[in-house]
Design a protein around this motif. Structure first.
Motif, short mmCIF file in Angstrom:
data_model
loop_
_atom_site.label_atom_id
_atom_site.label_comp_id
_atom_site.label_asym_id
_atom_site.label_seq_id
_atom_site.Cartn_x
_atom_site.Cartn_y
_atom_site.Cartn_z
N THR B 21 44.78 34.50 95.06
CA THR B 21 45.86 34.32 94.09
C THR B 21 47.15 34.11 94.87
O THR B 21 47.46 34.87 95.79
CB THR B 21 46.01 35.60 93.22
N LYS B 22 47.91 33.08 94.49
CA LYS B 22 49.15 32.79 95.20
C LYS B 22 50.18 33.87 94.86
O LYS B 22 50.45 34.13 93.69
CB LYS B 22 49.69 31.42 94.80
N PHE B 105 54.41 40.92 93.03
CA PHE B 105 53.96 40.53 91.70
C PHE B 105 54.67 41.31 90.58
O PHE B 105 54.32 41.14 89.41
CB PHE B 105 52.43 40.72 91.59
N GLU B 108 56.24 38.91 88.14
CA GLU B 108 55.18 38.18 87.45
C GLU B 108 54.59 39.06 86.33
O GLU B 108 54.47 38.63 85.19
CB GLU B 108 54.10 37.79 88.47
N LEU B 111 57.25 39.81 83.51
CA LEU B 111 57.47 38.66 82.62
C LEU B 111 56.24 38.42 81.74
O LEU B 111 56.36 38.07 80.57
CB LEU B 111 57.79 37.40 83.44
N ARG B 112 55.06 38.64 82.31
CA ARG B 112 53.84 38.45 81.54
C ARG B 112 53.81 39.43 80.36
O ARG B 112 53.55 39.05 79.23
CB ARG B 112 52.62 38.69 82.44
N ASP B 113 54.13 40.71 80.63
CA ASP B 113 54.02 41.73 79.59
C ASP B 113 55.19 41.71 78.61
O ASP B 113 55.04 42.06 77.46
CB ASP B 113 53.93 43.11 80.24
N VAL B 115 57.57 38.99 78.17
CA VAL B 115 57.98 37.71 77.59
C VAL B 115 56.77 36.91 77.12
O VAL B 115 56.61 36.63 75.93
CB VAL B 115 58.81 36.86 78.60
N ILE B 116 55.89 36.56 78.06
CA ILE B 116 54.75 35.69 77.74
C ILE B 116 53.91 36.30 76.61
O ILE B 116 53.53 35.61 75.67
CB ILE B 116 53.87 35.48 79.00
N LEU B 119 55.10 35.50 73.15
CA LEU B 119 55.18 34.12 72.67
C LEU B 119 53.90 33.79 71.89
O LEU B 119 52.85 34.37 72.17
CB LEU B 119 55.34 33.17 73.86
N PRO B 120 54.00 32.89 70.91
CA PRO B 120 52.82 32.62 70.09
C PRO B 120 51.71 31.91 70.87
O PRO B 120 51.99 31.15 71.80
CB PRO B 120 53.37 31.69 68.99
N GLY B 121 50.49 32.18 70.49
CA GLY B 121 49.36 31.41 71.01
C GLY B 121 48.88 31.76 72.40
O GLY B 121 48.27 30.93 73.07
N VAL B 122 49.12 32.98 72.86
CA VAL B 122 48.60 33.37 74.17
C VAL B 122 47.36 34.23 73.95
O VAL B 122 47.42 35.21 73.22
CB VAL B 122 49.64 34.17 74.96
N ALA B 123 46.26 33.83 74.59
CA ALA B 123 45.03 34.61 74.48
C ALA B 123 45.25 35.98 75.14
O ALA B 123 45.79 36.05 76.23
CB ALA B 123 43.89 33.88 75.15
#
Lengths: 407, 124
Positions: B21-22, B105, B108, B111-113, B115-116, B119-123
């Motif tokens: 993973t980068k 990370f 990362e 922001l994932r927890d 913001v992302i 947002l609508p439509g995230v599995a």
């Protein structure tokens, strides 16, 4: 050539056509044809030859080294060296993206009569949804297939029977009979729009996303030549149509409304709608590419996880870069900046920044440790040297020209 | 003996974790100077503040001040001992760590927890 490569070649050519023709080409072509008839065709021809080489080099680089440009440039020249091109590229990405969003908004304005600013946020959401919900190949293929509608310009150009003598004369640079500053500014802007920096930066990341290796060098050459060549044919046709429809009536394009009349002679009933559709789709395709290009560049600069095929949960920062860029750019349109003026200014800036973004790339193309036998040969290097000199000349003359020939 | 050119082969290179993973880039390299012996690379450093320091010390100070107000990242500079380096390939410097558990990370994951995920439509 196996089936997979043949498909890639075909798709790549279509992408080239779809991705090449964007708001910058449309605006500069319309202006060039309306104000100087076919006299500026040479700028487009020159830009096309150079962009074919740039795209070929960028694809070859990615295929052989397995690295996209921002990744490789930071790694080889260091962060301090890459910082300036990176910041310049970021600024250009935002401006180009705003121009593309402005183009879609204006197309919708032509169709609905509502002010472009009203469309800014809905369009931003549309562009964002494409990136958010799709994977790389879907994006590439759907927008580029629709982008073929732009061939409408070619059909119109043929119908108008352009005078072949003037066509040939236009292919050679000549001095203008009036408004020299405007002439040269449009020439510079055409070069800026054809050799759009996002185009060759995006292309290298796309090649890495599609997992190209050295065996794709030939396919890449085909895509660069045919894709960019066909793409440029559309811009070429747009100049011809503007020259034969707008120039005789003394219409100079200082507003997209005037450009929208271009196709009504060839297609009396639906020319206006076709123009709006071409404008909207070309800008949508390019807008998606520019947003992705911005995200690729930023993620690679800082080493973040990136890839349009990953779930947004796996590359949060990558996704937030394009999200931020799209909404930031749409604000420019929301605040009522004129889309055409913004586009023309952006194309001049694109020409101005060429040395910053192209020089590190051209230097890397000679790195034999990285590219081995695929490093630049003498033909590519001769073109690269010419490009280097031309880009420096452009950087020097552009800003004075913007003030002198200013829109 | 395998020869490694620090400036060309290590500095600014992509860093990945065990799973490839980068997770960032080699923003800085730290050498230990030893009496009577050749210098030795002790660690690689990652973080915006390391990059800022490369450009100008004042920029790094400004960055550190900014950090006092934003508490997402545990450490401004993530320093990884050279002993955790698994491999230096033409593509990346691979570390024997799990990206999601490192300061590299933190943003990362945040922001994932924050913001992302909203947002609508995230599995999920």
């Amino acid at each position: 050539m196996n089936m997979k490569k043949a498909t890639q070649l075909a798709l790549g050519i279509v992408t080239g056509v779809g991705g090449f023709f964007d708001i910058g080409n449309l605006a500069t072509s319309a202006q060039a044809g309306a104000s100087f008839r076919l006299q500026l065709l040479w700028a487009l021809a020159l830009g096309t030859i150079l962009v074919i080489f740039l795209i070929e080099m960028s694809g070859r680089f990615a295929a052989v080294s397995g690295k996209a440009l921002p990744d490789a440039i930071r790694e080889h020249f260091g962060f301090g060296f890459w910082l300036v091109p990176f910041l310049v590229l970021t600024l250009v990405h935002v401006l180009v993206l705003a121009s593309e969003i402005g183009g879609i908004c204006f197309a919708l304005h032509l169709l609905t009569g509502l002010r472009p600013a009203v469309w800014a946020l809905p369009v931003a959401i549309l562009v964002w949804l494409f990136l958010w919900r799709s994977i790389f190949s879907t994006i590439e293929n759907s927008t580029s297939l629709l982008g073929l509608l732009a061939l409408g310009f070619v059909v119109a150009a043929v119908q108008h029977h352009p005078p072949s003598g003037e066509l040939l004369a236009g292919m050679l640079p000549s001095l203008p009979h009036h408004d020299p500053a405007k002439y040269w500014l449009i020439a510079v802007s055409i070069l800026g729009s054809v050799m759009a920096p996002y185009l060759f930066y995006f292309y290298s990341s796309g090649a890495v996303e599609d997992k190209w290796d050295s065996s794709y060098v030939g396919v890449n050459r085909g895509i660069a030549f045919l894709g960019m060549g066909f793409g440029s044919l559309i811009a070429f046709a747009a100049i011809v149509v503007a020259a034969l429809v707008l120039a005789p009536r003394g219409i100079e394009v200082d507003d997209y409304h005037q450009a929208a009349m271009m196709l009504t002679d060839a297609f009396p009933f639906w020319g206006f709608i076709l123009f709006a559709a071409i404008m909207a789709i070309a800008c949508l395709g390019a807008g998606i590419e520019v947003s992705l290009s911005m995200a690729y560049t930023t993620a690679q600069t800082f080493g973040w996880n990136w890839g349009e095929d990953l779930n947004p949960r796996e590359d949060a920062r990558f996704c937030l870069v394009y999200t931020g860029a799209i909404f930031l750019s749409s604000l420019l349109i929301l605040f009522g900046i004129d889309p055409l003026k913004l586009t023309l200014f952006t194309m001049a800036i694109s020409a101005f920044v060429l040395p910053f973004v192209a020089i590190p790339f051209l230097l890397l193309m000679n790195d034999r440790k990285l590219l081995k036998e695929h490093a630049n040969g003498w033909i590519s290097n001769t073109v690269a040297a010419f490009l280097l000199v031309l880009s420096i000349v452009l950087a020097v003359v552009t800003i004075p020209l913007v003030f002198l020939g200013g829109s | 003996m395998k020869r490694l050119d620090l400036f060309r082969d290590v500095l600014d290179k992509q860093v990945t974790d065990r799973e490839k993973t980068k997770m960032g880039r080699v923003d800085g390299l730290v050498l230990e100077l030893r009496e009577g012996q050749p210098p030795r690379v002790v660690s690689i450093e990652m973080g915006f503040v390391v990059l800022a320091r490369r450009l100008h010390p004042r920029l790094a100070d400004w960055f550190l001040r900014l950090r006092r107000r934003v508490h997402v990242r545990k450490q401004a500079c993530y320093s990884v001992p050279w002993s955790r380096v698994l491999d230096v390939s033409p593509f990346c410097v691979q570390l024997d760590v799990e990206a999601a558990e490192t300061p590299a990370f933190d943003w990362e994951c945040w922001l994932r927890d924050h913001v992302i995920a909203h947002l609508p439509g995230v599995a999920k």
